[in-house]
Design a protein around this motif. Structure first.
Motif, PDB file in Angstrom:
ATOM      1  N   GLU A  38       0.881  -1.560  -0.142  1.00  0.00           N
ATOM      2  CA  GLU A  38      -0.149   0.024  -0.068  1.00  0.00           C
ATOM      3  C   GLU A  38       0.678   1.476   0.019  1.00  0.00           C
ATOM      4  N   TYR A  39       1.734   1.230   0.933  1.00  0.00           N
ATOM      5  CA  TYR A  39       2.583   2.394   0.835  1.00  0.00           C
ATOM      6  C   TYR A  39       4.298   1.932   0.325  1.00  0.00           C
ATOM      7  N   VAL A  40       4.695   3.103  -0.081  1.00  0.00           N
ATOM      8  CA  VAL A  40       6.020   2.383  -0.114  1.00  0.00           C
ATOM      9  C   VAL A  40       7.167   3.654  -0.373  1.00  0.00           C
ATOM     10  N   ASP A  41       8.606   3.412   0.688  1.00  0.00           N
ATOM     11  CA  ASP A  41       9.075   4.485   1.211  1.00  0.00           C
ATOM     12  C   ASP A  41      10.539   3.472   0.800  1.00  0.00           C
ATOM     13  N   PHE A  42      11.188   4.941  -0.504  1.00  0.00           N
ATOM     14  CA  PHE A  42      12.005   4.369  -1.584  1.00  0.00           C
ATOM     15  C   PHE A  42      13.655   5.171  -1.267  1.00  0.00           C
ATOM     16  N   ALA A  43      14.247   5.242  -2.354  1.00  0.00           N
ATOM     17  CA  ALA A  43      16.295   5.681  -1.840  1.00  0.00           C
ATOM     18  C   ALA A  43      15.961   5.705  -2.960  1.00  0.00           C
ATOM     19  N   TYR A  44      17.194   6.150  -3.984  1.00  0.00           N
ATOM     20  CA  TYR A  44      17.606   5.819  -5.318  1.00  0.00           C
ATOM     21  C   TYR A  44      19.413   6.617  -5.097  1.00  0.00           C
ATOM     22  N   ASP A  45      20.146   5.557  -5.868  1.00  0.00           N
ATOM     23  CA  ASP A  45      22.013   5.499  -5.644  1.00  0.00           C
ATOM     24  C   ASP A  45      21.431   4.778  -6.822  1.00  0.00           C
ATOM     25  N   SER A  46      22.290   5.840  -7.749  1.00  0.00           N
ATOM     26  CA  SER A  46      22.849   6.093  -9.079  1.00  0.00           C
ATOM     27  C   SER A  46      23.911   4.723  -9.232  1.00  0.00           C
ATOM     28  N   SER A  47      24.650   4.297  -7.950  1.00  0.00           N
ATOM     29  CA  SER A  47      26.064   3.925  -8.130  1.00  0.00           C
ATOM     30  C   SER A  47      25.817   2.067  -8.166  1.00  0.00           C
ATOM     31  N   LEU A  48      24.447   1.842  -7.625  1.00  0.00           N
ATOM     32  CA  LEU A  48      24.727   0.675  -7.119  1.00  0.00           C
ATOM     33  C   LEU A  48      23.956   0.473  -8.610  1.00  0.00           C
ATOM     34  N   ARG A  49      24.344  -1.202  -8.019  1.00  0.00           N
ATOM     35  CA  ARG A  49      24.270  -1.353  -9.853  1.00  0.00           C
ATOM     36  C   ARG A  49      23.565  -3.546  -9.265  1.00  0.00           C
ATOM     37  N   PRO A  50      22.657  -4.457 -10.259  1.00  0.00           N
ATOM     38  CA  PRO A  50      22.496  -5.866 -10.170  1.00  0.00           C
ATOM     39  C   PRO A  50      23.477  -6.559 -11.023  1.00  0.00           C
ATOM     40  N   ALA A  51      23.417  -7.300 -10.110  1.00  0.00           N
ATOM     41  CA  ALA A  51      24.757  -8.231 -10.460  1.00  0.00           C
ATOM     42  C   ALA A  51      24.158  -8.673 -11.863  1.00  0.00           C
ATOM     43  N   ALA A  52      22.917  -9.135 -12.309  1.00  0.00           N
ATOM     44  CA  ALA A  52      21.770  -9.947 -13.584  1.00  0.00           C
ATOM     45  C   ALA A  52      20.716  -8.988 -13.502  1.00  0.00           C
ATOM     46  N   GLU A  53      20.557  -8.641 -15.244  1.00  0.00           N
ATOM     47  CA  GLU A  53      19.682  -8.731 -15.298  1.00  0.00           C
ATOM     48  C   GLU A  53      18.366  -9.349 -15.592  1.00  0.00           C
ATOM     49  N   THR A  54      17.361  -9.700 -14.624  1.00  0.00           N
ATOM     50  CA  THR A  54      16.542 -10.098 -15.028  1.00  0.00           C
ATOM     51  C   THR A  54      14.306  -9.893 -15.279  1.00  0.00           C
ATOM     52  N   ILE A  55      14.825  -8.452 -15.728  1.00  0.00           N
ATOM     53  CA  ILE A  55      13.745  -8.132 -16.312  1.00  0.00           C
ATOM     54  C   ILE A  55      14.202  -7.076 -17.393  1.00  0.00           C
ATOM     55  N   LEU A  56      12.797  -7.700 -18.699  1.00  0.00           N
ATOM     56  CA  LEU A  56      13.844  -6.826 -19.741  1.00  0.00           C
ATOM     57  C   LEU A  56      12.360  -6.475 -20.405  1.00  0.00           C
ATOM     58  N   GLY A  57      12.549  -4.655 -20.544  1.00  0.00           N
ATOM     59  CA  GLY A  57      10.952  -3.925 -21.746  1.00  0.00           C
ATOM     60  C   GLY A  57      10.999  -2.442 -20.843  1.00  0.00           C
ATOM     61  N   PRO A  58      10.525  -1.426 -20.916  1.00  0.00           N
ATOM     62  CA  PRO A  58      10.519  -0.495 -20.219  1.00  0.00           C
ATOM     63  C   PRO A  58       9.592  -0.608 -19.279  1.00  0.00           C
ATOM     64  N   TRP A  59       9.643   0.663 -18.414  1.00  0.00           N
ATOM     65  CA  TRP A  59       8.676   0.071 -16.981  1.00  0.00           C
ATOM     66  C   TRP A  59       7.689   0.274 -16.472  1.00  0.00           C
ATOM     67  N   ASP A  60       7.202   0.931 -17.780  1.00  0.00           N
ATOM     68  CA  ASP A  60       5.890   1.138 -18.080  1.00  0.00           C
ATOM     69  C   ASP A  60       5.213  -0.373 -18.907  1.00  0.00           C
ATOM     70  N   LYS A  61       5.375  -0.719 -19.561  1.00  0.00           N
ATOM     71  CA  LYS A  61       5.104  -2.172 -20.398  1.00  0.00           C
ATOM     72  C   LYS A  61       5.139  -2.948 -19.520  1.00  0.00           C
ATOM     73  N   VAL A  62       6.471  -3.192 -18.217  1.00  0.00           N
ATOM     74  CA  VAL A  62       6.242  -4.470 -17.559  1.00  0.00           C
ATOM     75  C   VAL A  62       5.680  -3.976 -16.417  1.00  0.00           C
ATOM     76  N   LEU A  63       5.661  -2.557 -15.811  1.00  0.00           N
ATOM     77  CA  LEU A  63       4.893  -3.077 -14.779  1.00  0.00           C
ATOM     78  C   LEU A  63       3.081  -3.075 -15.476  1.00  0.00           C
ATOM     79  N   ILE A  64       2.400  -2.846 -16.107  1.00  0.00           N
ATOM     80  CA  ILE A  64       1.289  -2.982 -16.946  1.00  0.00           C
ATOM     81  C   ILE A  64       1.123  -4.744 -17.108  1.00  0.00           C
ATOM     82  N   GLU A  65       2.276  -5.590 -17.377  1.00  0.00           N
ATOM     83  CA  GLU A  65       1.973  -6.903 -17.513  1.00  0.00           C
ATOM     84  C   GLU A  65       2.410  -7.986 -16.354  1.00  0.00           C
ATOM     85  N   THR A  66       3.520  -6.694 -14.833  1.00  0.00           N
ATOM     86  CA  THR A  66       3.131  -7.298 -13.885  1.00  0.00           C
ATOM     87  C   THR A  66       1.759  -7.470 -13.318  1.00  0.00           C
TER      88      THR A  66
END
Length: 91
Positions: A38-66
């Motif tokens: 329901e409620y989410v707090d978030f932080a942004y850190d541009s220096s962090l990277r994931p070990a692997a990409e597990t999602i492919l696609g534009p954020w809006d399309k991915v979110l709608i599909e999800t």
């Protein structure tokens, strides 16, 4: 991302969702979990990277599909925006 006692990670690169994680879940299934909070707090850190990409696609399309996947039967095909490493979470 934090909601109460729950926490998760979401990575974006060049306007695309590339990774999501909640507890032991990775990929779109973890993104589905996060969007139900329901409620989410978030932080942004541009220096962090994931070990692997597990999602492919534009954020809006991915979110709608999800979100739409909540209505999909469990034996339905995996969305095209899901990488091979996350396909097992959809079965």
């Amino acid at each position: 991302m934090v909601s109460g006692r729950r926490g998760g990670l979401v990575f974006l690169r060049d306007g695309k969702l590339t990774y999501a994680e909640v507890e032991e879940l990775r990929g779109l299934i973890s993104l589905l979990e996060i969007v139900t909070w329901e409620y989410v707090d978030f932080a942004y850190d541009s220096s962090l990277r994931p070990a692997a990409e597990t999602i492919l696609g534009p954020w809006d399309k991915v979110l709608i599909e999800t979100i739409n996947s909540r209505k999909r039967p469990t034996n339905a095909p995996v969305p095209a925006t899901t990488s091979r490493s996350t396909r097992r979470w959809w079965s």
